[in-house]
Write a protein that holds these residues in place. Structure first.
Motif, PDB file in Angstrom:
ATOM      1  N   THR A   4      48.661 -20.241  15.899  1.00  0.00           N
ATOM      2  CA  THR A   4      48.531 -21.695  16.047  1.00  0.00           C
ATOM      3  C   THR A   4      48.092 -22.043  17.474  1.00  0.00           C
ATOM      4  O   THR A   4      48.022 -21.177  18.352  1.00  0.00           O
ATOM      5  N   ASN A   5      47.855 -23.339  17.687  1.00  0.00           N
ATOM      6  CA  ASN A   5      47.508 -23.770  19.040  1.00  0.00           C
ATOM      7  C   ASN A   5      48.640 -23.455  20.022  1.00  0.00           C
ATOM      8  O   ASN A   5      48.383 -23.174  21.197  1.00  0.00           O
ATOM      9  N   SER A   6      49.880 -23.486  19.543  1.00  0.00           N
ATOM     10  CA  SER A   6      51.016 -23.122  20.412  1.00  0.00           C
ATOM     11  C   SER A   6      50.920 -21.664  20.857  1.00  0.00           C
ATOM     12  O   SER A   6      51.245 -21.319  21.995  1.00  0.00           O
ATOM     13  N   THR A   7      50.465 -20.792  19.930  1.00  0.00           N
ATOM     14  CA  THR A   7      50.320 -19.362  20.249  1.00  0.00           C
ATOM     15  C   THR A   7      49.305 -19.183  21.374  1.00  0.00           C
ATOM     16  O   THR A   7      49.553 -18.485  22.367  1.00  0.00           O
ATOM     17  N   LEU A   8      48.145 -19.807  21.200  1.00  0.00           N
ATOM     18  CA  LEU A   8      47.076 -19.635  22.186  1.00  0.00           C
ATOM     19  C   LEU A   8      47.476 -20.213  23.542  1.00  0.00           C
ATOM     20  O   LEU A   8      47.257 -19.586  24.583  1.00  0.00           O
ATOM     21  N   ALA A   9      48.074 -21.402  23.526  1.00  0.00           N
ATOM     22  CA  ALA A   9      48.457 -22.042  24.791  1.00  0.00           C
ATOM     23  C   ALA A   9      49.437 -21.149  25.550  1.00  0.00           C
ATOM     24  O   ALA A   9      49.303 -20.946  26.767  1.00  0.00           O
ATOM     25  N   ALA A  10      50.417 -20.588  24.827  1.00  0.00           N
ATOM     26  CA  ALA A  10      51.425 -19.750  25.490  1.00  0.00           C
ATOM     27  C   ALA A  10      50.785 -18.473  26.028  1.00  0.00           C
ATOM     28  O   ALA A  10      51.094 -18.029  27.143  1.00  0.00           O
ATOM     29  N   ALA A  11      49.877 -17.891  25.242  1.00  0.00           N
ATOM     30  CA  ALA A  11      49.236 -16.648  25.684  1.00  0.00           C
ATOM     31  C   ALA A  11      48.402 -16.895  26.936  1.00  0.00           C
ATOM     32  O   ALA A  11      48.449 -16.120  27.900  1.00  0.00           O
ATOM     33  N   LEU A  12      47.660 -17.983  26.961  1.00  0.00           N
ATOM     34  CA  LEU A  12      46.825 -18.277  28.134  1.00  0.00           C
ATOM     35  C   LEU A  12      47.687 -18.590  29.356  1.00  0.00           C
ATOM     36  O   LEU A  12      47.397 -18.136  30.465  1.00  0.00           O
ATOM     37  N   ALA A  13      48.756 -19.354  29.136  1.00  0.00           N
ATOM     38  CA  ALA A  13      49.635 -19.705  30.258  1.00  0.00           C
ATOM     39  C   ALA A  13      50.206 -18.426  30.880  1.00  0.00           C
ATOM     40  O   ALA A  13      50.221 -18.261  32.107  1.00  0.00           O
ATOM     41  N   GLN A  43      45.708 -31.057  22.633  1.00  0.00           N
ATOM     42  CA  GLN A  43      47.008 -30.472  22.270  1.00  0.00           C
ATOM     43  C   GLN A  43      47.215 -29.126  22.981  1.00  0.00           C
ATOM     44  O   GLN A  43      48.247 -28.883  23.604  1.00  0.00           O
ATOM     45  N   THR A  44      46.183 -28.275  22.899  1.00  0.00           N
ATOM     46  CA  THR A  44      46.311 -26.943  23.497  1.00  0.00           C
ATOM     47  C   THR A  44      46.409 -27.059  25.025  1.00  0.00           C
ATOM     48  O   THR A  44      47.203 -26.362  25.668  1.00  0.00           O
ATOM     49  N   GLY A  45      45.605 -27.950  25.607  1.00  0.00           N
ATOM     50  CA  GLY A  45      45.594 -28.117  27.061  1.00  0.00           C
ATOM     51  C   GLY A  45      46.928 -28.619  27.597  1.00  0.00           C
ATOM     52  O   GLY A  45      47.448 -28.110  28.601  1.00  0.00           O
ATOM     53  N   THR A  46      47.513 -29.598  26.894  1.00  0.00           N
ATOM     54  CA  THR A  46      48.804 -30.131  27.351  1.00  0.00           C
ATOM     55  C   THR A  46      49.878 -29.051  27.278  1.00  0.00           C
ATOM     56  O   THR A  46      50.692 -28.880  28.185  1.00  0.00           O
ATOM     57  N   MET A  47      49.831 -28.284  26.171  1.00  0.00           N
ATOM     58  CA  MET A  47      50.830 -27.212  26.032  1.00  0.00           C
ATOM     59  C   MET A  47      50.657 -26.175  27.138  1.00  0.00           C
ATOM     60  O   MET A  47      51.641 -25.693  27.713  1.00  0.00           O
ATOM     61  N   LEU A  48      49.419 -25.823  27.421  1.00  0.00           N
ATOM     62  CA  LEU A  48      49.134 -24.808  28.453  1.00  0.00           C
ATOM     63  C   LEU A  48      49.739 -25.241  29.788  1.00  0.00           C
ATOM     64  O   LEU A  48      50.430 -24.459  30.461  1.00  0.00           O
TER      65      LEU A  48
END
Ligand code: UD1
Length: 385
Positions: free
Chosen positions: A95-104, A69-74
């Motif tokens: 949430t996983n959305s938070t982390l994915a956006a921050a990493l991206a 989930q996190t990888g696809t969002m990233l």
């Protein structure tokens, strides 16, 4: 400023309501919905009820393992950010959305503003704790809801870009309090329940739902409470009750009234009128305090330690005996105002906006320095019982 905001799950939609309003009055906001939550009751109903602007894009990532989930969002968020090239990416919570956006954003060298920075449960088995720590590490602006959060960041060696604008959830709670029914009877009738005392329950943490013995203990505790229990069911919890063959026991229990997941104002209506709330959610513990409803938290630790210190919240884990005892004690113990009460004025979103502007113009305001420790009272609760 051109800001890309990323949301994906229920609590983020709620925080985006006051924030997007302020941002759009002053700046150009592009809203990404990752699609982490996608059912009507888990997503769309919040956009309708809270008047949140339509997302500019929905990535429709859906459910999955945390990594997938996190990888696809990233991947998908990075593509949008590359096309949009914002001055800043704004993320909420843990949430996983938070982390994915921050990493991206971090990988594209785009500055990140984290609303609800610095919260810690000190339990790394919670996926949210990892998401918080990682997001804070890569954020440029760390917008803290409480002094405790500022202290956590300092202890981790993060003090650059840290500010204390307060909790946007208070802004939303104050707005909602003026819109829910003042009459408990009217509200309960709406849900087909007689006007009587009740406990509002919400359970969705994997640690409480995914182990059959743990979930059975919670169900035993709820079905044995000496009161009506109104329980809006998270989709995961419903699926687990079904797969463990426990849904019957719950639907047939005389004191349990199951509901589908609720919209924000419906939920706040119940929260305002409940005698006690039992939850494993993070945000609901704080919202319960705002609405002066005693809370039993079905976890062993909390990010919102102020709620426990003020006597509004008792940690009970998932043990039926502890839950029963906490149900009694939280209703009788002395309670006082929450710490940081002077920041509960409905202007946290505006202060966050000012903080972003100060940073953009090269002179960030420092609320952590500007706000004195005040003596506390109950005057900033959104209602009086
Ligand atoms: C997520 C957040 C959690 C937050 C919660 C609010 C993470 C790691 N967790 O947890 O911090 O408190 O949102 O609700 O990001 N499902 C549906 N329909 C939906 C959404 C989910 O049926 O619209 C089901 C799916 O079976 C899914 C499960 O619920 O696998 C869990 O959803 P997920 O978004 O992974 O996590 P939450 O438990 O909701």
């Amino acid at each position: 400023m051109r800001i890309v905001t990323v949301v994906g799950a229920r609590p983020q939609f709620v925080k985006a309501a006051p924030m997007s309003r302020v941002l759009r009055a002053n700046h150009d906001e592009y809203l990404i919905h990752t699609g982490q939550h996608y059912d009507y009751e888990m997503s769309r109903v919040f956009f309708e009820g809270l008047d949140i602007p339509e997302p500019d894009i929905n990535l429709a990532v859906g459910s999955g393992g945390h990594g997938a989930q996190t990888g696809t969002m990233l991947t998908d968020i990075a593509e949008v950010l590359t096309a949009q090239r914002p001055d800043l990416v704004l993320v909420y919570g843990d949430t996983n959305s938070t982390l994915a956006a921050a990493l991206a954003a971090a990988k594209l060298s785009i500055p990140i503003a984290h609303v609800e920075a610095g919260l810690r449960s000190h339990n790394r088995a919670m996926p949210e704790e990892i998401n918080r720590i990682m997001t804070d590490r890569v954020s440029t602006l760390l917008l803290c809801p409480t002094r405790t959060a500022v202290d956590h960041l300092r202890r981790e060696g993060i003090d650059h870009g840290v500010s204390l604008p307060g909790d946007v959830m208070y802004d939303v709670a104050a707005w909602a309090a003026t819109r829910v029914s003042a009459e408990r009877g009217d509200l309960l009738n709406q849900f087909g329940v007689d006007n009587q005392p009740f406990c509002l329950a919400t359970i969705h943490r994997p640690s409480n739902t995914d182990d059959q013995v743990v979930l059975a203990g919670i169900v035993r505790a709820l079905t044995n409470l000496p009161t009506l229990v109104v329980w809006p069911l998270h989709p995961r919890t419903r699926a687990k009750l079904e797969s463990f063959d426990m849904l019957h026991a719950v639907t047939e229990a005389e004191n349990i009234r199951l509901l589908p997941p609720l919209g924000y104002l419906e939920f706040v209506g119940l929260l305002v009128h409940a005698d006690v709330v039992m939850t494993d959610s993070g945000g609901i513990q704080k919202e319960a305090c705002f609405h002066q409803t005693p809370c039993v938290t079905l976890r062993d630790e909390t990010e919102w330690v102020e709620t426990v210190a003020a006597g509004w919240n008792v940690l009970a884990g998932a043990d039926p005996d502890r839950i029963r005892d906490a149900f009694q004690s939280v209703q009788s113990q002395p309670r006082q105002a929450l710490a940081d009460a002077e920041l509960m004025d409905g202007r946290a979103a505006q202060r966050i906006n000012n903080e972003l502007e100060g940073w953009f113009e090269g002179s960030p305001a420092s609320y952590s320095a500007a706000v004195p420790r005040a003596s506390l009272n109950l005057s900033n609760s959104v209602r009086t019982r």
